[in-house]
Design an enzyme around this catalytic site. Structure first.
Site, PDB file in Angstrom:
ATOM      1  N   LYS A  31      -9.871  16.688   3.540  1.00 47.55           N
ATOM      2  CA  LYS A  31      -8.776  17.142   4.353  1.00 47.55           C
ATOM      3  C   LYS A  31      -7.592  16.738   3.465  1.00 47.55           C
ATOM      4  CE  LYS A  31      -7.476  13.717   6.959  1.00 47.55           C
ATOM      5  NZ  LYS A  31      -6.123  13.147   6.812  1.00 47.55           N
ATOM      6  N   ASN A  32      -7.718  15.371   2.574  1.00 54.42           N
ATOM      7  CA  ASN A  32      -6.510  15.138   2.057  1.00 54.42           C
ATOM      8  C   ASN A  32      -6.239  15.724   0.885  1.00 54.42           C
ATOM      9  OD1 ASN A  32      -6.250  13.040   3.844  1.00 54.42           O
ATOM     10  ND2 ASN A  32      -6.893  11.502   2.672  1.00 54.42           N
ATOM     11  N   ARG A  49       1.396  12.352   9.751  1.00 53.34           N
ATOM     12  CA  ARG A  49       2.507  11.933   8.695  1.00 53.34           C
ATOM     13  C   ARG A  49       2.343  12.832   7.508  1.00 53.34           C
ATOM     14  NH1 ARG A  49       4.653   7.425   5.912  1.00 53.34           N
ATOM     15  NH2 ARG A  49       4.027   7.353   3.909  1.00 53.34           N
ATOM     16  N   ARG A  67       4.316   2.345   6.783  1.00 56.26           N
ATOM     17  CA  ARG A  67       4.222   3.567   5.893  1.00 56.26           C
ATOM     18  C   ARG A  67       5.668   4.167   5.599  1.00 56.26           C
ATOM     19  NH1 ARG A  67      -1.561   6.704   7.313  1.00 56.26           N
ATOM     20  NH2 ARG A  67      -1.031   7.240   5.129  1.00 56.26           N
ATOM     21  N   PRO A  68       6.544   3.734   5.164  1.00 56.90           N
ATOM     22  CA  PRO A  68       7.981   4.539   4.694  1.00 56.90           C
ATOM     23  C   PRO A  68       7.640   5.493   3.871  1.00 56.90           C
ATOM     24  CG  PRO A  68       7.652   2.407   3.741  1.00 56.90           C
ATOM     25  CD  PRO A  68       6.467   2.704   4.478  1.00 56.90           C
ATOM     26  N   ASP A 111      10.379   6.049   1.373  1.00 56.88           N
ATOM     27  CA  ASP A 111      11.445   5.851   0.490  1.00 56.88           C
ATOM     28  C   ASP A 111      11.147   6.145  -0.794  1.00 56.88           C
ATOM     29  OD1 ASP A 111       9.577   3.604   0.795  1.00 56.88           O
ATOM     30  OD2 ASP A 111      10.687   2.364  -0.093  1.00 56.88           O
ATOM     31  N   LEU A 112      10.085   6.037  -1.366  1.00 58.85           N
ATOM     32  CA  LEU A 112       9.790   6.402  -2.621  1.00 58.85           C
ATOM     33  C   LEU A 112       9.722   7.766  -2.968  1.00 58.85           C
ATOM     34  CD1 LEU A 112       6.745   3.724  -3.481  1.00 58.85           C
ATOM     35  CD2 LEU A 112       9.096   3.616  -3.763  1.00 58.85           C
ATOM     36  N   ARG A 130      -9.337  14.287  13.803  1.00 58.71           N
ATOM     37  CA  ARG A 130      -8.281  14.743  12.802  1.00 58.71           C
ATOM     38  C   ARG A 130      -8.973  14.756  11.487  1.00 58.71           C
ATOM     39  NH1 ARG A 130      -4.567  10.383  12.071  1.00 58.71           N
ATOM     40  NH2 ARG A 130      -4.219  11.652  10.149  1.00 58.71           N
TER      41      ARG A 130
HETATM   42  C1  UD1 Z   1      -2.702   8.930   1.514  1.00 57.12           C
HETATM   43  C2  UD1 Z   1      -3.905   9.467   2.244  1.00 57.12           C
HETATM   44  C3  UD1 Z   1      -4.454   8.523   3.165  1.00 57.12           C
HETATM   45  C4  UD1 Z   1      -4.821   7.144   2.182  1.00 57.12           C
HETATM   46  C5  UD1 Z   1      -3.550   6.779   1.176  1.00 57.12           C
HETATM   47  C6  UD1 Z   1      -3.862   5.577   0.210  1.00 57.12           C
HETATM   48  C7  UD1 Z   1      -3.120  11.752   2.678  1.00 57.12           C
HETATM   49  C8  UD1 Z   1      -2.960  12.758   3.671  1.00 57.12           C
HETATM   50  N1  UD1 Z   1      -3.484  10.427   3.085  1.00 57.12           N
HETATM   51  O1  UD1 Z   1      -1.551   8.442   2.485  1.00 57.12           O
HETATM   52  O2  UD1 Z   1      -5.517   8.682   3.814  1.00 57.12           O
HETATM   53  O3  UD1 Z   1      -5.032   6.140   2.954  1.00 57.12           O
HETATM   54  O4  UD1 Z   1      -3.079   8.037   0.662  1.00 57.12           O
HETATM   55  O5  UD1 Z   1      -4.786   6.080  -0.451  1.00 57.12           O
HETATM   56  O6  UD1 Z   1      -3.582  12.009   1.695  1.00 57.12           O
HETATM   57  N2  UD1 Z   1       4.635   3.489   0.522  1.00 57.12           N
HETATM   58  C9  UD1 Z   1       6.045   3.147   0.536  1.00 57.12           C
HETATM   59  N3  UD1 Z   1       6.939   3.860   0.402  1.00 57.12           N
HETATM   60  C10 UD1 Z   1       6.732   5.133   0.145  1.00 57.12           C
HETATM   61  C11 UD1 Z   1       5.449   5.860   0.185  1.00 57.12           C
HETATM   62  C12 UD1 Z   1       4.474   4.633   0.317  1.00 57.12           C
HETATM   63  O7  UD1 Z   1       6.291   1.922   0.748  1.00 57.12           O
HETATM   64  O8  UD1 Z   1       7.541   6.166  -0.061  1.00 57.12           O
HETATM   65  C13 UD1 Z   1       3.687   2.443   0.619  1.00 57.12           C
HETATM   66  C14 UD1 Z   1       2.916   2.684   2.013  1.00 57.12           C
HETATM   67  O9  UD1 Z   1       3.389   2.194   3.181  1.00 57.12           O
HETATM   68  C15 UD1 Z   1       1.401   2.213   1.872  1.00 57.12           C
HETATM   69  C16 UD1 Z   1       1.289   2.502   0.321  1.00 57.12           C
HETATM   70  O10 UD1 Z   1       2.415   2.566  -0.189  1.00 57.12           O
HETATM   71  O11 UD1 Z   1       1.372   0.813   1.958  1.00 57.12           O
HETATM   72  C17 UD1 Z   1       0.626   3.553   0.006  1.00 57.12           C
HETATM   73  O12 UD1 Z   1       0.744   4.692   0.597  1.00 57.12           O
HETATM   74  P1  UD1 Z   1       0.449   6.102  -0.044  1.00 57.12           P
HETATM   75  O13 UD1 Z   1      -0.394   5.949  -1.050  1.00 57.12           O
HETATM   76  O14 UD1 Z   1       1.713   6.885  -0.073  1.00 57.12           O
HETATM   77  O15 UD1 Z   1      -0.234   6.956   0.890  1.00 57.12           O
HETATM   78  P2  UD1 Z   1      -0.223   8.153   1.704  1.00 57.12           P
HETATM   79  O16 UD1 Z   1       0.295   9.168   0.798  1.00 57.12           O
HETATM   80  O17 UD1 Z   1       0.684   7.879   3.112  1.00 57.12           O
END
Ligand code: UD1
Length: 416
Positions: A22-23, A91, A120-121, A123-124, A395
């Site tokens: 899926k991911n 998301r 889960r923002p 911002d990055l 999902r």
């Molecule tokens: C993806 C996966 C999810 C997995 C996660 C971590 C998909 C569709 N989803 O989620 O299943 O659990 O990786 O392996 O592939 N963060 C920020 N700002 C940002 C982006 C992230 O603060 O702009 C924080 C998030 O809140 C979280 C952490 O970084 O605490 C990790 O998030 P991220 O690696 O971005 O996960 P996803 O891509 O949402």
């Protein structure tokens, strides 16, 4: 709404085929937005998130068809608006931001908002796209992005975000000049996305390491690509085999990508062996609890945290699970406690006292992997477990009850 009902206690024995990831499929589907010509994707899982993505791609101007694990997509005249109704259910919709900005210079995507596993923002993602020349404003819950042409940049992520790395990797393929992504995520799904983009004509180096270099090209073309197998689904069925003291063979199963999970399961006492036709998982004796800390890849995946916690509850001794990726990702623990598990929570750490006799109960799942852990506990528990609200499971797990009943579990789906 459907629920899963499980009569626990059956030993699982037999073969389970692992579906496509899926991911990996989700970002690849969004990347297909940028291709000129037909894209055919093989080994795509038939999941609710995939159908949601195809709906979103249709709204954005793509034609698509899904038949027997194959998806065909052709991007037409693209529009730029990803509406809240679709984004709020998934998301990962935020992954259309990079491709839309790169391809048409405009994107209007609903902010994903709060999520059951933390804030889960994004911002990055936004900060990095700004470095490439995009401008963002927030209006009525929508992120509106504009740019004339994205330009290559040197980006250092504060944290190796998976989605952020994917968004930037896609955007950089059609930007002018070279982009370097430092401290980028190294997850196998990112490698799969990069390989897909390369098959479309992108110039990418370093994927799978923390420094990815992308040289922009003027266009991407269509291709046929086979999506990798789902390492988290595979890890979940490894735990299913282990928690029922079973003997299962997982076919179409990733192995190297699951190294940290396999290492922990072996440390607990699970026999895991790569064989000619799949990965064999077998348990004869009692298992022992271990300590687990979730980390970015290649560390132990947060997406397997809930499942290994369920296994530890049914093992001997005591252990600890520390969640470092997401806040608020222990909701399954409270439901496992209702099934008799010995768990104490303190902030981002769960202390597990093993040796409990789990007993069936009606439980409620709050997110995808939490739901999986409750099903796993139900397979082991004495009596009947009802896992409610399984739309979360749908999902991310293709036909879970069919795969499990195929190896001997007494599990079925009912309308609530
Ligand atoms: C993806 C996966 C999810 C997995 C996660 C971590 C998909 C569709 N989803 O989620 O299943 O659990 O990786 O392996 O592939 N963060 C920020 N700002 C940002 C982006 C992230 O603060 O702009 C924080 C998030 O809140 C979280 C952490 O970084 O605490 C990790 O998030 P991220 O690696 O971005 O996960 P996803 O891509 O949402």
């Amino acid at each position: 709404m459907d629920k899963l009902v499980i009569n626990g206690g059956a030993r699982l024995e037999g073969e389970i085929r692992i579906s496509g990831s899926k991911n990996a499929a989700l970002p690849i589907l969004f990347a297909a937005l940028m291709a000129e010509g037909d894209v055919t994707l093989e080994n795509v899982p038939g999941l609710r998130d995939i159908h949601t993505t195809l709906k979103l791609l249709t709204l954005l101007g793509c034609e698509s068809g899904f038949k027997e694990k194959n998806v065909e997509i052709r991007a037409g005249q693209l529009t730029f608006q990803a509406p809240y109704d679709l984004v709020r259910t998934m998301r990962a919709s935020v992954l259309c931001l990079g491709p839309l900005l790169a391809k048409i210079g405009k994107a209007k995507v609903a902010l994903p908002g709060g999520c059951a596993i933390g804030s889960r923002p994004v911002d990055l993602h936004l900060r990095a796209l700004e470095q490439m020349g995009a401008k963002f404003e927030l209006d009525s819950g929508y992120i509106i992005g504009n740019c004339s042409k994205l330009v290559g940049a040197h980006i250092i992520f504060d944290f190796p975000t998976v989605g952020g790395t994917e968004n930037l990797l896609m955007a950089a393929c059609l930007a002018s000049g070279t982009t370097v992504l430092e401290n980028s995520a190294r997850e196998p799904e990112i490698v799969d996305l990069a390989n897909f983009l390369i098959a479309c004509g992108a110039k990418i180096k370093g994927h799978g390491t923390s420094v990815i270099t992308i040289e922009g090209v003027s266009k991407l073309s269509g291709c046929t690509y086979r999506v990798m197998s789902d390492r988290i689904e595979a890890g979940t069925y490894m735990v299913a085999g282990a928690i029922t003291k079973g003997d299962v063979l997982l076919t179409n199963c990733p192995f190297e990508e699951l190294e940290s999970v396999i290492a922990k399961l072996r440390e607990m006492g699970v026999f895991i062996e790569r064989q000619k036709n799949g990965v064999r998982v077998k348990v004869d004796n009692e298992l022992n609890c271990v300590d687990v800390v979730t980390l970015p890849y290649p560390g132990f995946p947060t997406d397997m945290q809930a499942q290994i916690m369920a296994l530890m509850c049914a093992s001997q001794g005591s252990g600890m699970v520390k969640e470092t990726i997401f806040e608020n990702r222990f909701m399954h623990a409270l439901e496992l406690i209702r099934m008799g598990a010995g768990i104490k929570l303190s902030g981002q750490t769960a202390m597990i006292r093993g040796g409990a006799q789990l007993t069936g109960a009606p439980v409620m799942a709050s997110d995808l992997r939490a739901s999986a852990s409750l099903v796993l506990a139900g397979l082991r528990a004495r009596g009947k477990t009802e896992v409610q609200r399984i739309y979360h499971l749908d999902r991310g797990y293709e036909s879970m009850e069919k795969k499990l009943s195929g190896v001997g579990a007494d599990i079925w789906r009912e309308k609530e």
